[in-house]
Scaffold this motif. Sequence first.
Motif, PDB file in Angstrom:
ATOM      1  N   TYR A 121      -4.969  -3.538  -2.113  1.00  0.00           N
ATOM      2  CA  TYR A 121      -4.834  -2.788  -0.857  1.00  0.00           C
ATOM      3  C   TYR A 121      -5.618  -3.496   0.235  1.00  0.00           C
ATOM      4  CZ  TYR A 121      -3.136   0.966  -3.858  1.00  0.00           C
ATOM      5  OH  TYR A 121      -2.420   1.692  -4.755  1.00  0.00           O
ATOM      6  N   ASP A 122      -5.158  -3.357   1.466  1.00  0.00           N
ATOM      7  CA  ASP A 122      -5.896  -3.930   2.575  1.00  0.00           C
ATOM      8  C   ASP A 122      -6.953  -2.933   3.056  1.00  0.00           C
ATOM      9  OD1 ASP A 122      -4.646  -2.005   4.196  1.00  0.00           O
ATOM     10  OD2 ASP A 122      -3.193  -3.410   5.029  1.00  0.00           O
TER      11      ASP A 122
ATOM     12  N   ARG B 285      -7.018  -0.877   5.396  1.00  0.00           N
ATOM     13  CA  ARG B 285      -6.505   0.420   5.818  1.00  0.00           C
ATOM     14  C   ARG B 285      -5.897   1.221   4.675  1.00  0.00           C
ATOM     15  NH1 ARG B 285      -3.433  -0.870  11.603  1.00  0.00           N
ATOM     16  NH2 ARG B 285      -5.253  -1.744  12.684  1.00  0.00           N
ATOM     17  N   GLY B 286      -6.006   0.698   3.467  1.00  0.00           N
ATOM     18  CA  GLY B 286      -5.442   1.401   2.320  1.00  0.00           C
ATOM     19  C   GLY B 286      -3.964   1.157   2.125  1.00  0.00           C
ATOM     20  N   HIS B 287      -3.409   0.136   2.797  1.00  0.00           N
ATOM     21  CA  HIS B 287      -1.992  -0.183   2.659  1.00  0.00           C
ATOM     22  C   HIS B 287      -1.790  -1.154   1.497  1.00  0.00           C
ATOM     23  CE1 HIS B 287      -1.650   0.705   7.247  1.00  0.00           C
ATOM     24  NE2 HIS B 287      -1.591   1.815   6.523  1.00  0.00           N
ATOM     25  N   LEU B 288      -0.764  -0.921   0.729  1.00  0.00           N
ATOM     26  CA  LEU B 288      -0.478  -1.747  -0.431  1.00  0.00           C
ATOM     27  C   LEU B 288      -0.059  -3.155   0.001  1.00  0.00           C
ATOM     28  CD1 LEU B 288      -0.048  -1.875  -3.559  1.00  0.00           C
ATOM     29  CD2 LEU B 288       2.331  -1.235  -3.123  1.00  0.00           C
ATOM     30  N   ASN B 289      -0.708  -4.172  -0.573  1.00  0.00           N
ATOM     31  CA  ASN B 289      -0.285  -5.551  -0.376  1.00  0.00           C
ATOM     32  C   ASN B 289       0.735  -5.892  -1.455  1.00  0.00           C
ATOM     33  OD1 ASN B 289      -1.985  -6.227   1.821  1.00  0.00           O
ATOM     34  ND2 ASN B 289      -3.723  -6.527   0.429  1.00  0.00           N
TER      35      ASN B 289
ATOM     36  N   VAL C  14      -6.720   6.405   0.451  1.00  0.00           N
ATOM     37  CA  VAL C  14      -5.333   6.139   0.095  1.00  0.00           C
ATOM     38  C   VAL C  14      -4.468   7.220   0.713  1.00  0.00           C
ATOM     39  CG1 VAL C  14      -3.688   5.846  -1.783  1.00  0.00           C
ATOM     40  CG2 VAL C  14      -6.064   5.083  -2.058  1.00  0.00           C
ATOM     41  N   THR C  15      -3.435   6.814   1.403  1.00  0.00           N
ATOM     42  CA  THR C  15      -2.548   7.765   2.040  1.00  0.00           C
ATOM     43  C   THR C  15      -1.740   8.491   0.982  1.00  0.00           C
ATOM     44  OG1 THR C  15      -0.742   6.169   2.210  1.00  0.00           O
ATOM     45  CG2 THR C  15      -2.345   6.216   4.009  1.00  0.00           C
TER      46      THR C  15
ATOM     47  N   LEU D  36       0.884   6.308  -0.558  1.00  0.00           N
ATOM     48  CA  LEU D  36       0.355   5.338  -1.512  1.00  0.00           C
ATOM     49  C   LEU D  36      -0.072   6.030  -2.795  1.00  0.00           C
ATOM     50  CD1 LEU D  36      -1.744   3.011   0.813  1.00  0.00           C
ATOM     51  CD2 LEU D  36       0.368   2.465  -0.389  1.00  0.00           C
TER      52      LEU D  36
ATOM     53  N   THR E  44       2.585   6.321  -5.354  1.00  0.00           N
ATOM     54  CA  THR E  44       2.948   5.125  -6.121  1.00  0.00           C
ATOM     55  C   THR E  44       2.063   4.935  -7.327  1.00  0.00           C
ATOM     56  OG1 THR E  44       1.477   3.614  -4.908  1.00  0.00           O
ATOM     57  CG2 THR E  44       3.686   3.998  -3.996  1.00  0.00           C
TER      58      THR E  44
END
Length: 236
Positions: free
Chosen positions: A30-31, A33-37, A227-228, A231, A234
């Motif tokens: 995750y980056d 911002r909590g976004h999945l890489n 984590v949103t 996310l 997932t």
Amino acid sequence: MSVIRQDAVHPQVAPAEEVVASAEVVPGLYDGRGHLNMPAALRGSHEVLVHQNLMADQDGLTRIQDDDDLLDMRQKKMLVALPVNEGLRIDERLPVNRRFCRPWVAQFLLAVGRAHYAQFHAPLQINSAVRTVSFQLRLMRTNGNAAQADGEAASPHLTGQAIDLGKKGMSQAEIAWMRLYLTPLLDDGRIDVEEEFQQACFHLSVYKRYAPMSVAPPRVIATHRTVTPALAATLE
């Protein structure tokens, strides 16, 4: 608490701590911002298939001809049972006499299964392992995508160095994690990877040079604890 490991036909009890042993943390899933890489797919090619056969030849591996040859190699411990525990399960459709691999492949499976379980608390599924030339010839008649049974582009499964880990049911986070986990091993020449989409699996050839690794490759975890909801879904 104990878990089950398969040894030949009969499973044995393996210590649970083998499955949940800690591993070094590597950022990247995750980056900030909590976004999945999501890394690019580890796609195969004819050149990758040829390289797997070249490596098998360099490692002195023979192609397993038939069930008698397979049994002989099992008795000589040239092939060992696929490990089974909380982090690893075998597709029930895989015949019992083909639930074997080279010893260093079993080491790899234990490491990746342990690391994946520590992150996701779910097992990886082994869909395919060793095959014989006689089986591959039959497969070629029914599966247009099947590799050859001989030559420079022969199926690496014939050597016992190859296994397929199923992608069906994996979350996007698990697929990203697998790509991140496998890439350093690929770059170091310890494995080759062909990520398949029609068969939905990670096809892997594991080489003898993997065996000297005394420490499992690091598991990949989130670098940001926020984590949103999307996310989080997932990871379920």
